[in-house]
Design a protein around this motif. Structure first.
Motif, PDB file in Angstrom:
ATOM      1  N   GLU A 283       0.834  -1.213   0.000  1.00  9.67           N
ATOM      2  CA  GLU A 283       0.000   0.000   0.000  1.00  9.67           C
ATOM      3  C   GLU A 283       0.867   1.262   0.000  1.00  9.67           C
ATOM      4  O   GLU A 283       0.591   2.204  -0.744  1.00  9.67           O
TER       5      GLU A 283
ATOM      6  N   TYR B  48       2.594   1.656  -3.358  1.00  8.90           N
ATOM      7  CA  TYR B  48       1.624   2.106  -4.360  1.00  8.90           C
ATOM      8  C   TYR B  48       1.417   3.616  -4.241  1.00  8.90           C
ATOM      9  O   TYR B  48       1.384   4.328  -5.257  1.00  8.90           O
ATOM     10  N   LEU B  49       1.278   4.107  -3.010  1.00  8.74           N
ATOM     11  CA  LEU B  49       1.121   5.542  -2.793  1.00  8.74           C
ATOM     12  C   LEU B  49       2.348   6.304  -3.294  1.00  8.74           C
ATOM     13  O   LEU B  49       2.220   7.289  -4.026  1.00  8.74           O
TER      14      LEU B  49
ATOM     15  N   ASP C 172       2.592   6.152  -7.103  1.00  9.93           N
ATOM     16  CA  ASP C 172       1.558   6.992  -7.701  1.00  9.93           C
ATOM     17  C   ASP C 172       1.939   8.465  -7.583  1.00  9.93           C
ATOM     18  O   ASP C 172       1.850   9.225  -8.559  1.00  9.93           O
TER      19      ASP C 172
ATOM     20  N   LEU D 120       3.070  12.998   0.887  1.00  7.00           N
ATOM     21  CA  LEU D 120       2.298  11.786   0.576  1.00  7.00           C
ATOM     22  C   LEU D 120       0.885  11.890   1.146  1.00  7.00           C
ATOM     23  O   LEU D 120      -0.089  11.503   0.488  1.00  7.00           O
ATOM     24  N   TYR D 121       0.780  12.404   2.347  1.00 12.10           N
ATOM     25  CA  TYR D 121      -0.526  12.590   2.994  1.00 12.10           C
ATOM     26  C   TYR D 121      -1.398  13.560   2.191  1.00 12.10           C
ATOM     27  O   TYR D 121      -2.570  13.277   1.914  1.00 12.10           O
TER      28      TYR D 121
ATOM     29  N   ALA E 141      -2.477  11.836  -0.981  1.00 15.15           N
ATOM     30  CA  ALA E 141      -3.496  10.810  -0.712  1.00 15.15           C
ATOM     31  C   ALA E 141      -4.871  11.442  -0.532  1.00 15.15           C
ATOM     32  O   ALA E 141      -5.885  10.878  -0.951  1.00 15.15           O
TER      33      ALA E 141
ATOM     34  N   LYS F  17      -8.157   6.105  -4.090  1.00 14.60           N
ATOM     35  CA  LYS F  17      -6.995   5.291  -4.441  1.00 14.60           C
ATOM     36  C   LYS F  17      -6.162   4.929  -3.210  1.00 14.60           C
ATOM     37  O   LYS F  17      -5.541   3.878  -3.182  1.00 14.60           O
ATOM     38  N   HIS F  18      -6.134   5.815  -2.223  1.00  8.20           N
ATOM     39  CA  HIS F  18      -5.252   5.637  -1.060  1.00  8.20           C
ATOM     40  C   HIS F  18      -5.989   5.948   0.246  1.00  8.20           C
ATOM     41  O   HIS F  18      -5.545   6.805   1.027  1.00  8.20           O
TER      42      HIS F  18
ATOM     43  N   TYR G  87      -4.175   6.213   3.712  1.00  9.18           N
ATOM     44  CA  TYR G  87      -3.206   7.286   3.930  1.00  9.18           C
ATOM     45  C   TYR G  87      -3.815   8.679   3.943  1.00  9.18           C
ATOM     46  O   TYR G  87      -3.100   9.671   3.891  1.00  9.18           O
ATOM     47  N   THR G  88      -5.139   8.753   4.101  1.00 13.86           N
ATOM     48  CA  THR G  88      -5.762  10.051   4.319  1.00 13.86           C
ATOM     49  C   THR G  88      -5.631  10.464   5.786  1.00 13.86           C
ATOM     50  O   THR G  88      -6.084  11.531   6.169  1.00 13.86           O
TER      51      THR G  88
ATOM     52  N   VAL H 274       0.533   7.437   7.448  1.00  8.45           N
ATOM     53  CA  VAL H 274       1.660   7.680   6.543  1.00  8.45           C
ATOM     54  C   VAL H 274       2.960   7.706   7.341  1.00  8.45           C
ATOM     55  O   VAL H 274       3.933   7.038   6.985  1.00  8.45           O
TER      56      VAL H 274
END
Length: 139
Positions: A5, A8-9, A12, A88-89, A92, A98-99, A102-103, A108
């Motif tokens: 996961e 992937y984040l 992406d 990243l956060y 997301a 998609k993520h 990680y919201t 994260v």
């Protein structure tokens, strides 16, 4: 240890950064446009095309793509493959379907800290807080 996961984040996010910098290069002739702004050759904020705008800040750039906004910093030697928990956060939350995990910033940070402890990512000298994969192709 592999966190699919998280990877992937990161993948992406970095793909969107690559897409954004390719558009900047197409418009301005350079992937890193900080110097153009610093020498007043371009505005701090502007349009790349009818659907994409940019906003420069500090050592980075925020690009508003049609599907999401991506905010990244230019690293040493104009690298664009850096990331950190905050970026990243934020990304997301631009694409929560998609993520979804990680919201939450704590998720994260926790997963990224595990990758740092495992030696899968590292801080590069002169890159502030940005992290880079050590050698992703080897694992």
């Amino acid at each position: 240890m592999k966190n699919e996961e998280l990877e992937y984040l990161i993948d992406d996010f970095l793909a969107q950064v690559e897409k954004a910098t390719a558009l900047l290069e197409e418009k301005f002739g350079k992937r890193c446009i900080l110097r153009l702004w610093g020498t007043k050759q371009i505005a701090q904020r502007g349009s790349v095309n009818d659907e994409v705008t940019y906003e420069l800040h500090g050592v980075g750039c925020r690009v508003y793509l049609p599907d999401a906004c991506v905010d990244f910093d230019y690293g040493p030697d104009e690298r664009i493959d850096g990331f950190d928990s905050w970026r990243l956060y934020i990304y997301a939350n631009e694409v929560p379907k998609k993520h979804p995990k990680y919201t939450e910033l704590d998720h994260v940070k926790r997963d990224l800290d595990e990758y740092i402890a495992a030696g899968k990512v590292e801080r590069i000298k002169n890159s502030m807080s940005r992290l880079y994969f050590k050698n992703k192709t080897l694992w």
